[in-house]
Design an enzyme around this catalytic site. Structure first.
Site, mmCIF file in Angstrom:
data_model
loop_
_atom_site.group_PDB
_atom_site.id
_atom_site.type_symbol
_atom_site.label_atom_id
_atom_site.label_comp_id
_atom_site.label_asym_id
_atom_site.label_seq_id
_atom_site.Cartn_x
_atom_site.Cartn_y
_atom_site.Cartn_z
ATOM 1 N N TRP A 138 53.745 52.400 37.790
ATOM 2 C CA TRP A 138 54.816 53.083 37.075
ATOM 3 C C TRP A 138 55.545 54.109 37.928
ATOM 4 O O TRP A 138 56.599 54.594 37.556
ATOM 5 C CB TRP A 138 54.239 53.800 35.843
ATOM 6 C CG TRP A 138 52.969 54.536 36.167
ATOM 7 C CD1 TRP A 138 51.689 54.063 36.003
ATOM 8 C CD2 TRP A 138 52.833 55.823 36.781
ATOM 9 N NE1 TRP A 138 50.771 54.974 36.463
ATOM 10 C CE2 TRP A 138 51.443 56.075 36.944
ATOM 11 C CE3 TRP A 138 53.731 56.806 37.203
ATOM 12 C CZ2 TRP A 138 50.949 57.243 37.509
ATOM 13 C CZ3 TRP A 138 53.231 57.972 37.768
ATOM 14 C CH2 TRP A 138 51.866 58.183 37.920
ATOM 15 N N ASN A 139 54.970 54.502 39.072
ATOM 16 C CA ASN A 139 55.531 55.684 39.759
ATOM 17 C C ASN A 139 56.878 55.407 40.419
ATOM 18 O O ASN A 139 57.732 56.293 40.466
ATOM 19 C CB ASN A 139 54.524 56.260 40.759
ATOM 20 C CG ASN A 139 54.097 55.280 41.816
ATOM 21 O OD1 ASN A 139 54.139 54.058 41.602
ATOM 22 N ND2 ASN A 139 53.688 55.768 42.958
ATOM 23 N N LYS A 162 54.306 41.380 36.019
ATOM 24 C CA LYS A 162 53.733 42.218 34.955
ATOM 25 C C LYS A 162 54.008 43.673 35.338
ATOM 26 O O LYS A 162 53.360 44.229 36.225
ATOM 27 C CB LYS A 162 52.236 41.911 34.852
ATOM 28 C CG LYS A 162 51.317 43.046 34.440
ATOM 29 C CD LYS A 162 51.472 43.490 33.013
ATOM 30 C CE LYS A 162 50.405 44.542 32.689
ATOM 31 N NZ LYS A 162 50.902 45.918 32.824
ATOM 32 N N PRO A 163 54.992 44.320 34.694
ATOM 33 C CA PRO A 163 55.248 45.732 35.015
ATOM 34 C C PRO A 163 54.184 46.633 34.393
ATOM 35 O O PRO A 163 53.442 46.199 33.498
ATOM 36 C CB PRO A 163 56.616 45.993 34.365
ATOM 37 C CG PRO A 163 56.756 44.976 33.293
ATOM 38 C CD PRO A 163 55.888 43.797 33.650
ATOM 39 N N GLY A 213 48.931 49.349 42.809
ATOM 40 C CA GLY A 213 48.343 50.250 41.818
ATOM 41 C C GLY A 213 47.147 50.950 42.426
ATOM 42 O O GLY A 213 47.052 51.093 43.655
ATOM 43 N N SER A 214 46.227 51.368 41.585
ATOM 44 C CA SER A 214 45.097 52.160 42.072
ATOM 45 C C SER A 214 44.066 51.277 42.785
ATOM 46 O O SER A 214 43.968 50.067 42.523
ATOM 47 C CB SER A 214 44.429 52.872 40.893
ATOM 48 O OG SER A 214 43.918 51.904 40.004
ATOM 49 N N GLU A 235 48.311 46.739 47.456
ATOM 50 C CA GLU A 235 48.990 47.970 47.876
ATOM 51 C C GLU A 235 48.444 49.077 46.984
ATOM 52 O O GLU A 235 48.786 49.162 45.808
ATOM 53 C CB GLU A 235 50.508 47.835 47.679
ATOM 54 C CG GLU A 235 51.164 46.728 48.491
ATOM 55 C CD GLU A 235 51.288 47.067 49.970
ATOM 56 O OE1 GLU A 235 51.013 48.217 50.361
ATOM 57 O OE2 GLU A 235 51.637 46.165 50.740
ATOM 58 N N CYS A 269 52.610 57.198 46.370
ATOM 59 C CA CYS A 269 51.431 56.718 47.089
ATOM 60 C C CYS A 269 51.454 57.157 48.545
ATOM 61 O O CYS A 269 50.421 57.420 49.134
ATOM 62 C CB CYS A 269 51.335 55.202 46.987
ATOM 63 S SG CYS A 269 52.818 54.371 47.561
ATOM 64 N N GLU A 361 42.527 60.693 45.780
ATOM 65 C CA GLU A 361 43.976 60.775 45.566
ATOM 66 C C GLU A 361 44.234 61.671 44.341
ATOM 67 O O GLU A 361 43.690 61.427 43.267
ATOM 68 C CB GLU A 361 44.539 59.374 45.304
ATOM 69 C CG GLU A 361 46.048 59.356 45.172
ATOM 70 C CD GLU A 361 46.590 57.945 44.875
ATOM 71 O OE1 GLU A 361 46.089 57.291 43.950
ATOM 72 O OE2 GLU A 361 47.518 57.513 45.581
HETATM 73 P P1 NAD Z 1 46.806 51.078 37.849
HETATM 74 O O1 NAD Z 1 45.845 50.502 38.806
HETATM 75 O O2 NAD Z 1 46.264 51.820 36.697
HETATM 76 O O3 NAD Z 1 47.735 49.944 37.215
HETATM 77 C C1 NAD Z 1 48.578 49.126 38.017
HETATM 78 C C2 NAD Z 1 48.923 47.874 37.239
HETATM 79 O O4 NAD Z 1 47.740 47.088 37.076
HETATM 80 C C3 NAD Z 1 49.462 48.107 35.830
HETATM 81 O O5 NAD Z 1 50.515 47.203 35.592
HETATM 82 C C4 NAD Z 1 48.264 47.789 34.950
HETATM 83 O O6 NAD Z 1 48.607 47.351 33.657
HETATM 84 C C5 NAD Z 1 47.605 46.676 35.726
HETATM 85 N N1 NAD Z 1 46.174 46.508 35.476
HETATM 86 C C6 NAD Z 1 45.268 47.412 35.037
HETATM 87 N N2 NAD Z 1 44.030 46.869 35.013
HETATM 88 C C7 NAD Z 1 44.158 45.594 35.456
HETATM 89 C C8 NAD Z 1 43.224 44.537 35.705
HETATM 90 N N3 NAD Z 1 41.915 44.682 35.490
HETATM 91 N N4 NAD Z 1 43.708 43.376 36.180
HETATM 92 C C9 NAD Z 1 45.019 43.207 36.449
HETATM 93 N N5 NAD Z 1 45.952 44.174 36.240
HETATM 94 C C10 NAD Z 1 45.513 45.355 35.751
HETATM 95 O O7 NAD Z 1 47.786 51.953 38.721
HETATM 96 P P2 NAD Z 1 48.984 52.896 38.222
HETATM 97 O O8 NAD Z 1 48.386 54.115 37.609
HETATM 98 O O9 NAD Z 1 49.964 52.094 37.455
HETATM 99 O O10 NAD Z 1 49.695 53.270 39.604
HETATM 100 C C11 NAD Z 1 49.338 54.387 40.377
HETATM 101 C C12 NAD Z 1 48.580 53.966 41.606
HETATM 102 O O11 NAD Z 1 49.373 53.049 42.346
HETATM 103 C C13 NAD Z 1 48.286 55.097 42.548
HETATM 104 O O12 NAD Z 1 46.977 54.986 43.031
HETATM 105 C C14 NAD Z 1 49.285 54.885 43.672
HETATM 106 O O13 NAD Z 1 48.889 55.433 44.902
HETATM 107 C C15 NAD Z 1 49.361 53.409 43.715
HETATM 108 N N6 NAD Z 1 50.589 52.949 44.360
HETATM 109 C C16 NAD Z 1 50.495 52.338 45.569
HETATM 110 C C17 NAD Z 1 51.647 51.918 46.223
HETATM 111 C C18 NAD Z 1 51.563 51.222 47.551
HETATM 112 O O14 NAD Z 1 52.533 50.575 47.912
HETATM 113 N N7 NAD Z 1 50.477 51.304 48.288
HETATM 114 C C19 NAD Z 1 52.891 52.105 45.621
HETATM 115 C C20 NAD Z 1 52.949 52.727 44.391
HETATM 116 C C21 NAD Z 1 51.784 53.135 43.765
#
Ligand code: NAD
Length: 490
Positions: A138-139, A162-163, A213-214, A235, A269, A361
């Site tokens: 989402w960031n 999937k956003p 994501g995380s 990522e 990130c 983080e």
């Molecule tokens: P998140 O991991 O909570 O969620 C990311 C996505 O994954 C969401 O769409 C979520 O619905 C989905 N998701 C959750 N559980 C899942 C599962 N078990 N299987 C498949 N999909 C699942 O992360 P967030 O809070 O949305 O984003 C923040 C994180 O993203 C931070 O750690 C940030 O550093 C990282 N980030 C990294 C980059 C990069 O390019 N390295 C860029 C932006 C953000």
């Protein structure tokens, strides 16, 4: 089609409900991937020139709609409109680069066959993987997923996206705009939903997943995909350091480090979370950043917005509390700086290296500044983390030398975050920050696989790949190898 339910997106600054979106069911995700498989075949049947034309038409439409998209990014994330607009423009830049360069980067290549195989013609082509499942955070709800979507489409794949459940509207709008120009139905499908929708995508018939994501979720995604040998790009998060050497431009370093740490409410990130500044210039750096931070405030009309994800406020608070309890000093802010949904800037000094503000983080507008006796010690501490996404180095003379010793995927010298805006360079991390690359030629290659074709041009009297191989052929190959390699010369 069965859509089990809907969920709402909210404005994180006000809590206002913005809109409802489908919680796409597992069955519907699977069906979307099946439809995308057919679309991928149709897309691949177009010439690279035709694909480029379609993607540039999408580029033009997104450009026309910059204000509408940016307004929605602002509503769903809470970030200032100016930041949202910059984000959209950067995403468009990447799409244009991917569209214009795909053919050149992915075109078939001739390879030398070597002396022993001189009768063969060898070629390598890059084949699109098929359907790429993109899971986004989402960031940066447009810039980040478009780093995968643009490059995957340009490389000849269909995409199911999937956003994040916090920014479904931005995802849905991207899909809507794509379908206004797309010559092929289901080439780019958006499946909104909660994490379960993401899980379904990882268990579907996709040919590759590109996840942002995380790190915690990335490990689940990799495990799910691993069960079926589906390749993944991950990522993930970071704990990015800024290294300030004694020959640094201190004003520049303080200005850039502050922006990198605080902009987007610290939810970047590749944003600065730790500064290691060499003792001899530390006082000057600290007093400069202290003066600059006085003018930085969160708010609906502030320099940055709220925490987009309310639960992150607990993480930020816990890192500040942990650092305080371990003896960190506060240059600005303190344990009362978290004022939901906003967080005032927090800058901590002399933070013990075992504090969570150093090891995890934080993803908030906080910054740690620790002094080091030498730049070598700064490099050692910068690397002493499980993350390895990006870093910044401030040094007038030794930037490249310092950068070459950092265990991370991207380094900015005398700047911050600049690589993200340069479409021709790869983006990605090492260690717990993930693997695989988006952006640049590597980002295009990532969504293809290599297919090698070797063709016999003419027969030679000595055959190796037949049961009719003779003792003379055995002698010949040994002699040839001796001639070529026994002297160990290059
Ligand atoms: P998140 O991991 O909570 O969620 C990311 C996505 O994954 C969401 O769409 C979520 O619905 C989905 N998701 C959750 N559980 C899942 C599962 N078990 N299987 C498949 N999909 C699942 O992360 P967030 O809070 O949305 O984003 C923040 C994180 O993203 C931070 O750690 C940030 O550093 C990282 N980030 C990294 C980059 C990069 O390019 N390295 C860029 C932006 C953000």
């Amino acid at each position: 089609m069965s859509i089990s339910a809907t969920f709402s997106s909210h404005n994180p600054a006000t809590g206002e409900v913005l809109a409802d979106y489908p919680s796409t069911s597992r069955e519907e995700v699977f069906a979307a991937v099946d439809r995308a498989k057919i679309a991928a075949i149709q897309w691949q049947s177009l010439t690279p020139k035709a694909r480029k034309k379609e993607l540039l038409a999408w580029c033009a439409l997104l450009t026309k709609e910059v204000d509408r998209i940016a307004a929605l990014v602002k509503e769903e994330t809470g970030k200032p409109l100016s930041d949202a607009t910059l984000e959209v423009t950067l995403a468009i830049g990447h799409l244009a680069w991917a569209a214009k360069n795909a053919d050149k980067v992915l075109g078939e290549r001739h390879r030398p066959s070597g002396l022993l195989m001189f009768n063969m013609s060898s070629r390598v082509e890059r084949v699109p993987v098929g359907v790429v499942g993109v899971i986004g955070p989402w960031n940066y709800p447009i810039f980040t997923p478009m780093g995968s979507i643009s490059y995957a489409l340009a490389a000849g794949n269909a995409v199911v996206f999937k956003p994040s459940e916090y920014t479904p509207g931005v995802g849905a709008l991207l899909g809507e705009l794509f379908n206004q120009i797309s010559p092929i139905p289901h080439l780019f499908t958006v499946v909104t939903g909660q994490p379960e929708t993401g899980v379904a995508l990882t268990e579907s018939a996709v040919d590759k997943i590109s996840f942002t994501g995380s790190t915690r979720t990335a490990k689940k995604v990799a495990a799910s995909c691993g069960a079926r040998m589906v390749p993944v790009v991950l990522e993930c998060g970071g704990k990015d350091p800024v290294l300030v050497a004694e020959d640094a431009d201190i004003k520049l370093a303080a200005d850039y480090a502050l922006w990198s740490a605080m902009s987007n409410a610290g939810q970047t990130c590749i944003g600065a979370e730790r500064v290691y500044v060499v003792d001899s210039v530390a006082d000057e750096f600290i007093s400069t950043i202290k003066a600059l931070v006085q003018n930085i405030h969160p708010g609906v009309h502030g320099n940055y917005g709220p925490a987009t994800m309310p639960s992150q406020l607990n993480v930020i608070q816990s890192h500040i509390d942990d650092a305080a309890s371990k003896g960190a000093k506060f240059l600005i802010g303190g344990t009362d700086s978290v004022k939901a949904p906003f967080v005032e800037p927090v800058i901590m000094l002399d933070v013990p290296e075992n504090s969570t503000a150093i090891t995890e983080e934080t993803f908030g507008p906080t910054l740690v500044i620790n002094r080091t006796p030498t730049i070598s010690k700064a490099i050692e501490l910068a690397n002493a983390t499980r993350y390895g996404l990006a870093a910044s180095v401030f040094s007038k003379r030794n930037g490249r030398r310092i950068a070459s010793q950092l265990e991370c995927g991207m380094v900015s010298i005398n700047s911050v975050i600049a690589f993200a805006a340069i479409a021709s360079v790869p983006f990605g991390g090492v260690k717990d920050s993930g693997y695989g690359r988006i952006h640049g030629p590597e980002g295009l290659m990532e969504f293809t696989y290599a297919r090698t074709t070797v063709k016999q041009l003419f027969k030679i009297p000595i055959v190796f790949t037949s049961f009719s191989r003779t003792p003379f052929a055995d002698k010949f190959i040994k002699a040839a190898i001796r001639l070529l390699h026994s002297r160990g010369l290059g």
